[in-house]
Enzyme design. Sequence first.
Site, PDB file in Angstrom:
ATOM      1  N   GLN A 196       0.857  -1.179   0.000  1.00 24.02           N
ATOM      2  CA  GLN A 196       0.000   0.000   0.000  1.00 24.02           C
ATOM      3  C   GLN A 196       0.900   1.238   0.000  1.00 24.02           C
ATOM      4  OE1 GLN A 196      -0.148  -2.522   2.154  1.00 24.02           O
ATOM      5  NE2 GLN A 196      -2.251  -3.221   2.451  1.00 24.02           N
ATOM      6  N   GLN A 218      -1.204   0.898  -5.642  1.00 24.59           N
ATOM      7  CA  GLN A 218      -2.162   0.407  -4.656  1.00 24.59           C
ATOM      8  C   GLN A 218      -2.458   1.491  -3.627  1.00 24.59           C
ATOM      9  OE1 GLN A 218      -1.058  -3.247  -2.677  1.00 24.59           O
ATOM     10  NE2 GLN A 218      -2.911  -3.300  -1.426  1.00 24.59           N
ATOM     11  N   ASP A 219      -3.746   1.828  -3.452  1.00 26.35           N
ATOM     12  CA  ASP A 219      -4.189   2.803  -2.439  1.00 26.35           C
ATOM     13  C   ASP A 219      -3.650   4.207  -2.703  1.00 26.35           C
ATOM     14  OD1 ASP A 219      -5.259   0.551  -1.395  1.00 26.35           O
ATOM     15  OD2 ASP A 219      -4.256   0.633   0.527  1.00 26.35           O
ATOM     16  N   ASP A 240      -7.787  -0.595  -5.374  1.00 24.69           N
ATOM     17  CA  ASP A 240      -8.467   0.238  -4.369  1.00 24.69           C
ATOM     18  C   ASP A 240      -7.910   1.657  -4.361  1.00 24.69           C
ATOM     19  OD1 ASP A 240      -9.674  -2.156  -3.699  1.00 24.69           O
ATOM     20  OD2 ASP A 240      -8.356  -2.537  -1.999  1.00 24.69           O
TER      21      ASP A 240
END
Length: 379
Positions: A196, A218-219, A240
Amino acid sequence: MASKSYYFHLILFLIPLFNFSLKSYSQDVDRASDYDKWLSWNVQNHRRKALLQAESITQAPASFGRVLDDKLSKAEMNKVRISVSQNGTGHFRTIREAIDSIPPNNTRRVILEIKPGVYREKIVVPRTLPFVTLLGDSTNPPTITGNDTASVTGTDGKPLKTFQSATVSVDANYFVAINMVFENTAPHVIGSVGEQAVALRISGTKAAFYNCSFYGAQDTLYDHKGLHYFNNCFIQGSVDFIFGYGRSLYENCNLNSVAKKVASLTAQKRSSSSLESGFSFKDSVVTGSGMIYLGRAWGDYSRVVFSYTFMDKLVRPQGWSDWGKPNRDTRVFYGEYKCSGPGANFTGRVPWARILTDEEAQPFIGTHYVDGDTWLITP
């Protein structure tokens, strides 16, 4: 004539089927009830805000179209500007130095005019510094960049985790960013743990972003909590890449996937039915690589709505994911309203997604969704 034994065994066979039917019916009723409660609350809340806004405009002096909240009104009247330039022609050479110069418990709007350049800094705007604005050059926006991940070891010898991986973290209220680029260059390798890598985390309320770009994997954008507004922004990521508890409106935004396989655009974490959180996307565009869900349910009561949005063919026919937890199907609320493009075909959608009516969509398609009439100011 059938024997009594036959009828006895027939009843034993039918009872489980009858119970299953009742259970299924009960789940459908619960699901409909939850949807209706959520929609009813938003529709009624929208009507209440419209009445209050009309009253405030009627009562305000003729020279004012609306009434800002008291704190913001005072901050605007006493705003100051300071400049940041890496070549030494400004007040400060780094953004961090400029932020550190602002006195705690600030009550004035402080506009940091940031000259073009790549600023390799980890920025934190603490809760004690509200009313900070980062203003970049519209023709050559400055970039704040970093590459921390959740697994990187911090100064305390422990992993940073997702929360502290952000290149820019904003804990203060009334934050504004205009013509800025926020970046986390850490790559995402499918199957790896601790990757993340947040470009920006916004944890303060009443925050607005205009003409900003957010790059990551990611994120990318941690829309953590509070009321937030994004206008004409570019947001890129893989897994995400917009996530959090925020109650946020994204308007005229480009949402670009760089996923290599299957991923998710949003992960909204409304964890309680009493939380007034949820993401609303209006007049936006969903493009990029891989195959993506519009959202997956990070929280049991996750809420996301897409309106007037173009969806390219990378959007999976199912549209939405319950994160492998079917019990969330009866609690989440995923709505679509007058969207277009090959990815907007509702034929293959999960049965718990909704096409909203005009009345149901109304609360989500204006700045009233984030109470913007009292705090959104002209950039």
